[in-house]
Structures are given as C-alpha cells and as structure tokens.
Write a protein that holds these residues in place. Structure first.
Motif, PDB file in Angstrom:
ATOM      1  N   TYR A  43       2.626  -0.501   1.132  1.00  0.00           N
ATOM      2  CA  TYR A  43       2.896  -1.600   1.526  1.00  0.00           C
ATOM      3  C   TYR A  43       2.979  -1.826   2.949  1.00  0.00           C
ATOM      4  O   TYR A  43       2.745  -2.911   3.445  1.00  0.00           O
ATOM      5  N   LEU A  44       3.776  -0.901   3.729  1.00  0.00           N
ATOM      6  CA  LEU A  44       4.250  -1.059   5.128  1.00  0.00           C
ATOM      7  C   LEU A  44       2.817  -0.990   5.840  1.00  0.00           C
ATOM      8  O   LEU A  44       2.598  -1.847   6.798  1.00  0.00           O
ATOM      9  N   ASP A  45       1.786  -0.266   5.426  1.00  0.00           N
ATOM     10  CA  ASP A  45       0.506  -0.344   6.106  1.00  0.00           C
ATOM     11  C   ASP A  45      -0.097  -1.609   6.049  1.00  0.00           C
ATOM     12  O   ASP A  45      -0.859  -2.009   6.970  1.00  0.00           O
ATOM     13  N   HIS A  46      -0.146  -2.286   4.769  1.00  0.00           N
ATOM     14  CA  HIS A  46      -0.686  -3.574   4.616  1.00  0.00           C
ATOM     15  C   HIS A  46       0.056  -4.722   5.644  1.00  0.00           C
ATOM     16  O   HIS A  46      -0.629  -5.546   5.738  1.00  0.00           O
ATOM     17  N   LEU A  47       1.422  -4.536   5.395  1.00  0.00           N
ATOM     18  CA  LEU A  47       2.205  -5.379   6.258  1.00  0.00           C
ATOM     19  C   LEU A  47       1.604  -5.363   7.861  1.00  0.00           C
ATOM     20  O   LEU A  47       1.887  -6.673   8.350  1.00  0.00           O
ATOM     21  N   ALA A  48       1.429  -4.228   8.028  1.00  0.00           N
ATOM     22  CA  ALA A  48       0.824  -3.870   9.609  1.00  0.00           C
ATOM     23  C   ALA A  48      -0.337  -4.315   9.958  1.00  0.00           C
ATOM     24  O   ALA A  48      -1.076  -4.198  10.746  1.00  0.00           O
ATOM     25  N   GLY A  49      -1.126  -4.868   8.882  1.00  0.00           N
ATOM     26  CA  GLY A  49      -2.465  -5.139   8.890  1.00  0.00           C
ATOM     27  C   GLY A  49      -3.735  -4.627   8.150  1.00  0.00           C
ATOM     28  O   GLY A  49      -4.781  -4.880   8.101  1.00  0.00           O
ATOM     29  N   GLY A  50      -3.250  -3.265   7.721  1.00  0.00           N
ATOM     30  CA  GLY A  50      -4.020  -2.240   7.106  1.00  0.00           C
ATOM     31  C   GLY A  50      -4.697  -1.416   7.851  1.00  0.00           C
ATOM     32  O   GLY A  50      -5.098  -1.689   8.959  1.00  0.00           O
ATOM     33  N   GLY A  51      -5.043  -0.332   7.336  1.00  0.00           N
ATOM     34  CA  GLY A  51      -5.989   0.609   7.885  1.00  0.00           C
ATOM     35  C   GLY A  51      -5.227   1.611   9.326  1.00  0.00           C
ATOM     36  O   GLY A  51      -5.917   1.972   9.864  1.00  0.00           O
ATOM     37  N   LYS A  52      -4.029   1.340   9.075  1.00  0.00           N
ATOM     38  CA  LYS A  52      -3.213   1.956  10.230  1.00  0.00           C
ATOM     39  C   LYS A  52      -3.008   3.433  10.121  1.00  0.00           C
ATOM     40  O   LYS A  52      -3.305   4.219  10.795  1.00  0.00           O
ATOM     41  N   ILE A  53      -2.090   3.478   9.114  1.00  0.00           N
ATOM     42  CA  ILE A  53      -1.667   5.082   8.708  1.00  0.00           C
ATOM     43  C   ILE A  53      -2.332   5.371   7.313  1.00  0.00           C
ATOM     44  O   ILE A  53      -2.140   6.671   6.873  1.00  0.00           O
ATOM     45  N   LEU A  54      -2.991   4.563   6.731  1.00  0.00           N
ATOM     46  CA  LEU A  54      -3.951   4.849   5.512  1.00  0.00           C
ATOM     47  C   LEU A  54      -5.309   4.355   5.847  1.00  0.00           C
ATOM     48  O   LEU A  54      -5.527   3.024   5.829  1.00  0.00           O
ATOM     49  N   PRO A  55      -6.183   5.171   6.265  1.00  0.00           N
ATOM     50  CA  PRO A  55      -7.489   4.500   6.716  1.00  0.00           C
ATOM     51  C   PRO A  55      -8.235   4.000   5.443  1.00  0.00           C
ATOM     52  O   PRO A  55      -7.732   4.016   4.299  1.00  0.00           O
ATOM     53  N   ILE A  56      -9.268   3.255   5.900  1.00  0.00           N
ATOM     54  CA  ILE A  56     -10.054   2.284   4.931  1.00  0.00           C
ATOM     55  C   ILE A  56     -11.452   3.331   4.718  1.00  0.00           C
ATOM     56  O   ILE A  56     -11.831   3.909   5.965  1.00  0.00           O
ATOM     57  N   GLY A  57     -11.796   3.292   3.652  1.00  0.00           N
ATOM     58  CA  GLY A  57     -13.183   4.260   3.210  1.00  0.00           C
ATOM     59  C   GLY A  57     -13.007   5.598   3.065  1.00  0.00           C
ATOM     60  O   GLY A  57     -11.797   5.782   2.762  1.00  0.00           O
ATOM     61  N   GLU A  58     -14.005   6.471   3.459  1.00  0.00           N
ATOM     62  CA  GLU A  58     -13.974   7.899   3.026  1.00  0.00           C
ATOM     63  C   GLU A  58     -12.697   8.612   3.702  1.00  0.00           C
ATOM     64  O   GLU A  58     -12.304   9.525   3.373  1.00  0.00           O
ATOM     65  N   ALA A  59     -12.476   8.153   4.983  1.00  0.00           N
ATOM     66  CA  ALA A  59     -11.334   8.879   5.752  1.00  0.00           C
ATOM     67  C   ALA A  59     -10.121   8.496   4.809  1.00  0.00           C
ATOM     68  O   ALA A  59      -8.858   9.492   5.361  1.00  0.00           O
ATOM     69  N   ARG A  60     -10.033   7.761   4.204  1.00  0.00           N
ATOM     70  CA  ARG A  60      -8.628   7.624   3.472  1.00  0.00           C
ATOM     71  C   ARG A  60      -8.231   8.862   2.596  1.00  0.00           C
ATOM     72  O   ARG A  60      -6.924   9.151   2.531  1.00  0.00           O
ATOM     73  N   PHE A  61      -9.201   9.372   2.137  1.00  0.00           N
ATOM     74  CA  PHE A  61      -8.775  10.405   0.818  1.00  0.00           C
ATOM     75  C   PHE A  61      -8.251  11.702   1.430  1.00  0.00           C
ATOM     76  O   PHE A  61      -7.261  12.397   0.991  1.00  0.00           O
ATOM     77  N   PRO A  62      -8.732  12.421   2.584  1.00  0.00           N
ATOM     78  CA  PRO A  62      -8.272  13.468   3.242  1.00  0.00           C
ATOM     79  C   PRO A  62      -6.540  13.229   3.471  1.00  0.00           C
ATOM     80  O   PRO A  62      -5.825  14.006   3.301  1.00  0.00           O
ATOM     81  N   VAL A  63      -6.011  12.041   3.943  1.00  0.00           N
ATOM     82  CA  VAL A  63      -4.768  11.468   4.112  1.00  0.00           C
ATOM     83  C   VAL A  63      -4.108  11.533   2.927  1.00  0.00           C
ATOM     84  O   VAL A  63      -3.015  11.972   2.832  1.00  0.00           O
TER      85      VAL A  63
END
Length: 215
Positions: free
Chosen positions: A72-92
């Motif tokens: 939720y915090l990542d979403h509030l900050a605009g998204g894709g900040k500390i939770l990447p979008i796409g394939e890079a998301r899954f290692p995180v």
C-alpha cells in the motif's frame, strides 16, 4: 494522518517504518505503541488476529500484515518504487518472503521462552525453527544479495532482510555475525545507506536473550 500500530521491537513493524521513510511517507504516519499481549489494547478490534503491524487509513480501514502495508505504501508513493513492476518484482517478493520467514522463525523461538514455562519448552521445536534461520543465512552467505548503496537501491526485499538480521542482533546477541562475514558486510552497507535503519534500532539492553538461532 495514517496510524501505524506497532511496537519498537517488532521487526515487521520496523520494515514498515523503514519503507515509509525510504518512500518519503514518514511525515504522513503516526506510530502508535501497541501491546498485543493486553486484552485491553484496541489492536484486537482493529486486526482480528491481534497482530502488528496494522495500518489504519484515514477512512478507518485497517491494513495488515506488513507485506500488505508495504504494498500500500508503495502504491501511495506512486508505485514501482520499492516493489518493481514486471519481472523484476518477483526476486524482490521472493527475498521479502525469505526474510519474513526468518523473522517468523526467530520470533517463534522467542515466544517459546516468553510464553511457555521452562519445564514445558519443546527443544525440538526450537531447533526446528533455528535450523530455518541457519539455512537462510547459509544460502545468503554463499550467494549474497546486491549491496544497498543508496536509498535508490532499497526495495521491499532488502529492507525485510535488514530487519531480519537486525532482529537476530536484538534477540540473539548477534551470534550470527561470527559465521557470516558476507552478510555482516551487506548489513553494514545497508545501514550506511539507509539512515532509517539506525533510527529504528532498539538497544538490546533489557531485552531477554534466547539461545543461538542457528543449528
């Protein structure tokens, strides 16, 4: 104003606090001390599980657990900040799951001491949880994650990992450090790059220690 129900020693609460700071959202959040052991604490009404952290939104909606709050915090900050979008998301997400599991295993060892009289403590259960911590540390030591050199490198996975290692320092006297020099160096780099890590540290004095959380 958002309200974060947490306690200083909670590694999951610490994860949320660091995430909020990295995302620039700290000024929007009021941290409210919580005693999950007290039936009089309102946390049991806010989260039926009675667990922390829990984030109370301005409309009264309550979010839990830490993974949901971080999302939720990542979403509030605009998204894709500390939770990447796409394939890079899954290692995180995988690293976050690994670190969260290590925190859970550490907490369960602490609870075995805190809530169960000595004559009823189950040593095999503690060893089972300790072995989880040891295996995670072995895997990370053999293949250390990329170091965090600035706030731009911070993500939900490495924030969770730093909090897991910090919890081992708090509750288990940092005994892991003697066996895992690569992870000691990794954590030192994280602490240097992310001021919120030091700012959320709880001094170990006064906290009961349990046995070494390694096999």
């Amino acid at each position: 104003m958002l309200v974060l129900r947490s306690s200083p020693a909670s590694p999951f609460g610490r994860k949320v606090k660091i995430a909020a700071d990295v995302l620039g959202l700290k000024p929007l959040i009021n941290v409210e001390a919580t005693n999950t052991a007290s039936p009089d604490d309102s946390i049991r009404q806010q989260n039926p599980l009675g667990k922390i952290p829990a984030l109370i939104l301005e409309d009264g909606t309550v979010l839990y657990d830490s993974r949901v709050i971080v999302e939720y915090l990542d979403h509030l900050a605009g998204g894709g900040k500390i939770l990447p979008i796409g394939e890079a998301r899954f290692p995180v997400l995988r690293m976050q799951a690994l670190a969260d599991g290590m925190m859970d295993a550490g907490i369960l060892q602490v609870y075995e001491h805190r809530f169960r009289p000595e004559k009823y403590r189950f040593e095999d259960w503690k060893a089972y949880q300790a072995a989880k911590v040891g295996r995670v540390l072995d895997a990370l030591e053999a293949s250390p994650p990329a170091r965090v050199n600035s706030s731009n490198d911070a993500d939900a996975g490495n924030i969770a990992l730093a909090c897991a290692l910090g919890y081992l320092d708090l509750r288990f006297s940092g005994v892991w450090r003697d066996q895992y020099p690569n992870m000691v160096a990794w954590l030192a780099a994280f602490e240097a790059a992310i001021p919120a890590f030091k700012a959320t540290e709880v001094p170990p004095a006064g906290f009961p220690k349990t046995e070494e959380p390694l096999r």
